[in-house]
Design a protein around this motif. Structure first.
Motif, mmCIF file in Angstrom:
data_model
loop_
_atom_site.group_PDB
_atom_site.id
_atom_site.type_symbol
_atom_site.label_atom_id
_atom_site.label_comp_id
_atom_site.label_asym_id
_atom_site.label_seq_id
_atom_site.Cartn_x
_atom_site.Cartn_y
_atom_site.Cartn_z
ATOM 1 N N LYS A 1 0.845 -1.197 0.000
ATOM 2 C CA LYS A 1 0.000 0.000 0.000
ATOM 3 C C LYS A 1 0.881 1.248 0.000
ATOM 4 N N MET A 2 0.483 2.239 -0.769
ATOM 5 C CA MET A 2 1.239 3.487 -0.787
ATOM 6 C C MET A 2 1.193 4.180 0.581
ATOM 7 N N GLU A 3 0.127 3.962 1.319
ATOM 8 C CA GLU A 3 0.029 4.477 2.685
ATOM 9 C C GLU A 3 1.106 3.845 3.565
ATOM 10 N N GLY A 4 1.428 2.576 3.288
ATOM 11 C CA GLY A 4 2.440 1.861 4.037
ATOM 12 C C GLY A 4 1.908 1.166 5.274
ATOM 13 N N VAL A 5 2.813 0.840 6.178
ATOM 14 C CA VAL A 5 2.483 0.126 7.412
ATOM 15 C C VAL A 5 2.388 1.129 8.557
ATOM 16 N N LEU B 1 17.077 0.337 5.472
ATOM 17 C CA LEU B 1 16.376 0.529 4.196
ATOM 18 C C LEU B 1 16.089 2.009 3.939
ATOM 19 N N VAL B 2 15.877 2.782 4.991
ATOM 20 C CA VAL B 2 15.726 4.236 4.836
ATOM 21 C C VAL B 2 17.036 4.827 4.321
ATOM 22 N N GLN B 3 18.156 4.371 4.870
ATOM 23 C CA GLN B 3 19.469 4.862 4.435
ATOM 24 C C GLN B 3 19.732 4.520 2.963
ATOM 25 N N LYS B 4 19.195 3.390 2.505
ATOM 26 C CA LYS B 4 19.349 2.986 1.101
ATOM 27 C C LYS B 4 18.326 3.654 0.186
ATOM 28 N N GLU B 5 17.472 4.522 0.788
ATOM 29 C CA GLU B 5 16.429 5.258 0.060
ATOM 30 C C GLU B 5 15.388 4.320 -0.557
ATOM 31 N N LEU C 1 12.971 2.943 1.682
ATOM 32 C CA LEU C 1 11.813 3.182 2.544
ATOM 33 C C LEU C 1 11.825 4.609 3.057
ATOM 34 N N ASP C 2 10.624 5.136 3.319
ATOM 35 C CA ASP C 2 10.441 6.362 4.098
ATOM 36 C C ASP C 2 9.862 5.967 5.452
ATOM 37 N N ASP D 1 5.682 10.351 9.743
ATOM 38 C CA ASP D 1 4.256 10.513 10.082
ATOM 39 C C ASP D 1 3.644 9.230 10.635
ATOM 40 N N GLY D 2 4.459 8.393 11.276
ATOM 41 C CA GLY D 2 3.928 7.172 11.880
ATOM 42 C C GLY D 2 3.735 6.020 10.915
ATOM 43 N N TYR D 3 4.196 6.169 9.668
ATOM 44 C CA TYR D 3 4.047 5.114 8.662
ATOM 45 C C TYR D 3 5.399 4.780 8.037
ATOM 46 N N ILE D 4 5.573 3.517 7.716
ATOM 47 C CA ILE D 4 6.726 3.049 6.952
ATOM 48 C C ILE D 4 6.222 2.717 5.566
#
Length: 379
Positions: free
Chosen positions: A317-321, A345-349, A351-352, A355-358
């Motif tokens: 989902k684009m909303e994420g987890v 994974l955030v460091q590897k760009e 994942l974001d 706002d409380g979502y991954i």
């Protein structure tokens, strides 16, 4: 967590598409009659008492609308007998262009079906023939008009990209024609060459090739851009809708919620286990008629598996987890469970985390499988 969704599989098709690896058989009157009888035996095993209240029902295939009108009516009556259709938030049937005459469209509407997923794949007649479809471009327009005449306006269409001999320009033509229909929902998938398909045999013999990967990526980005320009937002890797028209049933899967899987080869998710039904038609008929339980395999699902699946499915989902929802569901923080995977994974760009979502980044959407594998827990 209550079971409030059901997937019902109708495995018959007028013709087998060259890319399809779903459970499917050529339509035959007698076989379809026998199948509906066995299907009811299985359905009654899940809902032995009064009608069960449901949030969503999804009838897929195969091609459910390949059934003759009297068989389709029998199926609709059967579903209405065991499930409270009137209380459903969404009741979907899959259909292929060319299978829906006005009688069938009216039948679906009369029995409460309020959403149709139409397997268009492409608007190019040459490509349709090459991938083994029997419909033509004009059938799409005729069938949509029949559905609207019957009062069903919530229509989704599937488009495929990365097809053999499909250029970016050809795909753009299909997207433009799809958008002219002004529908509330669109799904789009890249061709996957699956074992035991016509395309797989051709691929092994060197007779089939897909467009280069950079062209597939260009098609995907073109799709995203064109739909966004029309106010149709991207809410899941392969799905786009106008606000309020997201597929509620498919969100059941991506939210890792329970659902019945009924029919030959159907997958279900019940408390503590995932089920897979028997695939071959004769074996399914025999077992369903014997005891109403044509299950081939059950896989236990413990908390470890549930948390892994929460990430695999939710990240589609684009909303994420939702980190808060994860905490409420499992009593543990995502970062605690997956031990730094999110940060890496955030460091590897890919994942974001905000706002409380991954959620997946644009780059992450192209490398989804690599991201998902990072959330496998050691036994």
């Amino acid at each position: 967590m209550q079971i409030a969704s059901a997937y019902i599989h109708i495995p018959f098709c007028q013709q087998i598409c060259h890319y399809c690896d779903f459970v499917k058989f050529f339509y035959d009157d007698k076989a379809a009659d026998q199948y509906l009888e066995a299907l009811e035996k299985e359905m009654s095993g899940y809902v032995p008492g009064e009608k069960q209240k449901m949030k969503t029902i999804y009838v897929g295939g195969g091609t459910p609308t390949v059934l003759k009108a009297y068989q389709l009516k029998r199926l609709l009556i059967m579903i209405d007998t065991y499930f409270d259709v009137a209380a459903c938030e969404e009741y979907t049937f899959e259909a292929n262009p060319g299978d829906l005459d006005q009688e069938k469209a009216d039948l679906l509407a009369r029995f409460g079906v309020d959403r149709i997923s139409l397997g268009v794949q492409t608007f190019d007649n040459q490509l349709l023939e090459e991938i083994g479809r029997v419909h033509k471009e004009d059938d799409v327009y005729v069938n949509i008009e029949r559905l609207r005449r019957a009062g069903i306006d919530n229509i989704s269409i599937d488009l495929m990209y990365g097809l053999p001999n499909q250029s970016v320009a050809l795909f753009e033509e299909s997207v433009d024609k799809a958008l002219k229909l002004d529908l509330p929902h669109y799904s789009s998938y890249s061709l996957q060459i699956e074992p035991k398909t016509v395309f797989h045999q051709r691929y092994k013999r060197g007779e089939l090739s897909k467009p280069p990967e950079e062209q597939e990526v260009a098609m995907y980005h073109l799709l995203q851009r064109k739909l966004k320009e029309q106010g149709i937002y991207h809410y899941e890797i392969s799905n786009f809708s106008r606000p309020g028209y997201e597929s509620k049933h498919n969100l059941t899967y991506w939210d890792n919620a329970y659902y019945y899987g009924i029919g030959a080869g159907a997958h279900g998710y019940l408390p503590g286990r995932r089920t897979i039904n028997i695939r071959p038609l004769p074996a399914y008929l025999k077992k369903a008629n014997e005891d109403g339980k044509p299950v081939l395999h059950e896989e236990p699902v413990g908390e470890k598996e549930m948390m892994e699946e929460e990430m695999f499915l939710g990240l589609r989902k684009m909303e994420g987890v939702s980190k808060q929802r994860f905490l409420e569901k499992y009593g543990r923080n995502v970062d605690e469970v997956f031990d730094g995977a999110v940060t890496e994974l955030v460091q590897k760009e890919l994942l974001d985390d905000e706002d409380g979502y991954i959620r997946l980044t644009e780059k992450g959407k192209l490398f989804g499988n690599d991201v998902f594998s990072s959330f496998l827990l050691d036994s």
